[in-house]
Design an enzyme around this catalytic site. Structure first.
Site, PDB file in Angstrom:
ATOM      1  N   CYS A 108       0.821  -1.219   0.000  1.00 36.06           N
ATOM      2  CA  CYS A 108       0.000   0.000   0.000  1.00 36.06           C
ATOM      3  C   CYS A 108       0.852   1.265   0.000  1.00 36.06           C
ATOM      4  O   CYS A 108       2.009   1.262   0.412  1.00 36.06           O
ATOM      5  CB  CYS A 108      -0.919   0.009   1.219  1.00 36.06           C
ATOM      6  SG  CYS A 108      -2.275   1.186   1.090  1.00 36.06           S
ATOM      7  N   ASP A 137      -6.681  -3.123  11.092  1.00 34.75           N
ATOM      8  CA  ASP A 137      -5.521  -2.253  11.197  1.00 34.75           C
ATOM      9  C   ASP A 137      -5.384  -1.769  12.622  1.00 34.75           C
ATOM     10  O   ASP A 137      -6.300  -1.934  13.441  1.00 34.75           O
ATOM     11  CB  ASP A 137      -5.714  -1.057  10.237  1.00 34.75           C
ATOM     12  CG  ASP A 137      -4.423  -0.323   9.917  1.00 34.75           C
ATOM     13  OD1 ASP A 137      -4.464   0.607   9.084  1.00 34.75           O
ATOM     14  OD2 ASP A 137      -3.367  -0.681  10.482  1.00 34.75           O
TER      15      ASP A 137
HETATM   16  O1  LIG Z   1      -1.011   4.763   4.388  1.00 34.99           O
HETATM   17  C1  LIG Z   1      -1.481   5.867   4.681  1.00 34.99           C
HETATM   18  O2  LIG Z   1      -0.831   6.932   4.674  1.00 34.99           O
HETATM   19  C2  LIG Z   1      -2.935   5.979   5.064  1.00 34.99           C
HETATM   20  C3  LIG Z   1      -3.476   7.240   5.306  1.00 34.99           C
HETATM   21  C4  LIG Z   1      -4.815   7.343   5.658  1.00 34.99           C
HETATM   22  C5  LIG Z   1      -5.615   6.208   5.754  1.00 34.99           C
HETATM   23  C6  LIG Z   1      -5.084   4.941   5.519  1.00 34.99           C
HETATM   24  C7  LIG Z   1      -3.736   4.824   5.187  1.00 34.99           C
HETATM   25  N1  LIG Z   1      -3.182   3.590   4.976  1.00 34.99           N
HETATM   26  C8  LIG Z   1      -4.025   2.448   5.014  1.00 34.99           C
HETATM   27  C9  LIG Z   1      -3.401   1.156   4.696  1.00 34.99           C
HETATM   28  O3  LIG Z   1      -4.056   0.285   4.127  1.00 34.99           O
HETATM   29  C10 LIG Z   1      -2.050   0.841   5.262  1.00 34.99           C
HETATM   30  O4  LIG Z   1      -1.443  -0.100   4.433  1.00 34.99           O
HETATM   31  C11 LIG Z   1      -2.283   0.238   6.643  1.00 34.99           C
HETATM   32  O5  LIG Z   1      -2.738   1.274   7.497  1.00 34.99           O
HETATM   33  C12 LIG Z   1      -1.028  -0.404   7.203  1.00 34.99           C
HETATM   34  O6  LIG Z   1      -0.025   0.566   7.307  1.00 34.99           O
HETATM   35  P1  LIG Z   1       1.382   0.169   8.015  1.00 34.99           P
HETATM   36  O7  LIG Z   1       1.076  -0.088   9.479  1.00 34.99           O
HETATM   37  O8  LIG Z   1       2.214   1.373   7.782  1.00 34.99           O
HETATM   38  O9  LIG Z   1       1.894  -1.062   7.341  1.00 34.99           O
END
Ligand SMILES: O=C(O)c1ccccc1NCC(=O)[C@H](O)[C@H](O)COP(=O)(O)O
Length: 225
Positions: free
Chosen positions: A16, A137
């Site tokens: 992502c 999440d």
């Molecule tokens: O990734 C972002 O900046 C974000 C911003 C606002 C809403 C959702 C967002 N990301 C969502 C996702 O699906 C991410 O992959 C998920 O939160 C996991 O993130 P991480 O813990 O950094 O792997």
């Protein structure tokens, strides 16, 4: 082939927050099943529909292009849909089930849940029973992409046994913890953003490869006698 066509022992992977051609090429080369594009302007990973339209041209058939939204307007969704060939919608805000279905307009959609200590799993899956998948999440400041795992032990086993095939596990995953996550939770898919970055919004091809290799190794371990 696609994020949600789950079969046991074949955990799907979504990378992502991709922003560049190099990001997309690295995810495709590493074997990602889906790539996520953040249409939330406050995020350092935010992209525009026009940029995503160009990036999606680099995807082979079968790799899902996921639009990630936070409390969008219909106009924002319409602009994205008319500009970029999105195949899967992910709603990460406070959208109702009816709003998600309206925005998805017949395409598959994922509702993200931000898991805190008292998260009401049964109420959530009842409210969003029409979703094609639930992205679990961590509860972080803002909405997502926090790079922090939530307490996986807090997921009720009874709930997981029913909903596991449509769980996308997310939040603070990396090549070192994803094996344990798969062994314990058997999710349909895993999702990662921060864990494959060298700085916010800057993906590292080597980390992407290492993560997907760790997923494949975990699946192989589960499948071996
Ligand atoms: O990734 C972002 O900046 C974000 C911003 C606002 C809403 C959702 C967002 N990301 C969502 C996702 O699906 C991410 O992959 C998920 O939160 C996991 O993130 P991480 O813990 O950094 O792997």
């Amino acid at each position: 082939m696609g994020l949600l066509h789950f079969t046991p022992g074949d955990t799907r992977v979504k990378i992502c927050g991709l922003r560049t051609e190099a990001d997309v090429d690295a995810a495709v080369l590493a074997g990602a099943d889906a790539v996520g594009f953040v249409f939330y302007p406050p995020s350092p990973r935010a992209v525009t529909p026009k940029t995503v339209a160009q990036l999606i041209k680099r995807l082979p058939a079968g790799v899902d292009a996921v639009a990630l939204l936070v409390n969008p307007t219909q106009a924002q969704v319409d602009e994205i849909r008319s500009t970029a060939p999105i195949t899967l919608w992910q709603f990460h805000g406070d959208e109702s089930a009816a709003e998600c279905a309206q925005f998805a307009a017949g395409q598959p959609w994922i509702k993200a849940a931000r898991i805190g200590p008292k998260f009401a799993f049964d109420e959530f899956s009842l409210q969003y029973q029409a979703a094609d998948a639930f992205l679990l999440d961590a509860l972080v400041e803002g909405y997502g992409g926090g790079g922090i795992p939530f307490d996986w032990q807090g997921i009720p086993q009874a709930w997981l046994s029913v909903n596991g095939p449509r769980v996308v596990l997310s939040g603070g995953l990396n090549a070192h913890n994803v094996g344990e996550a798969i062994a314990r939770l058997h999710p349909c898919a895993v999702d990662i953003s921060s864990g494959v970055e060298i700085s916010k919004g800057v993906k590292d091809p080597a980390l992407i490869t290492q993560f997907i290799q760790a997923v494949r190794a975990a699946d192989a371990k589960l499948s071996s006698p």
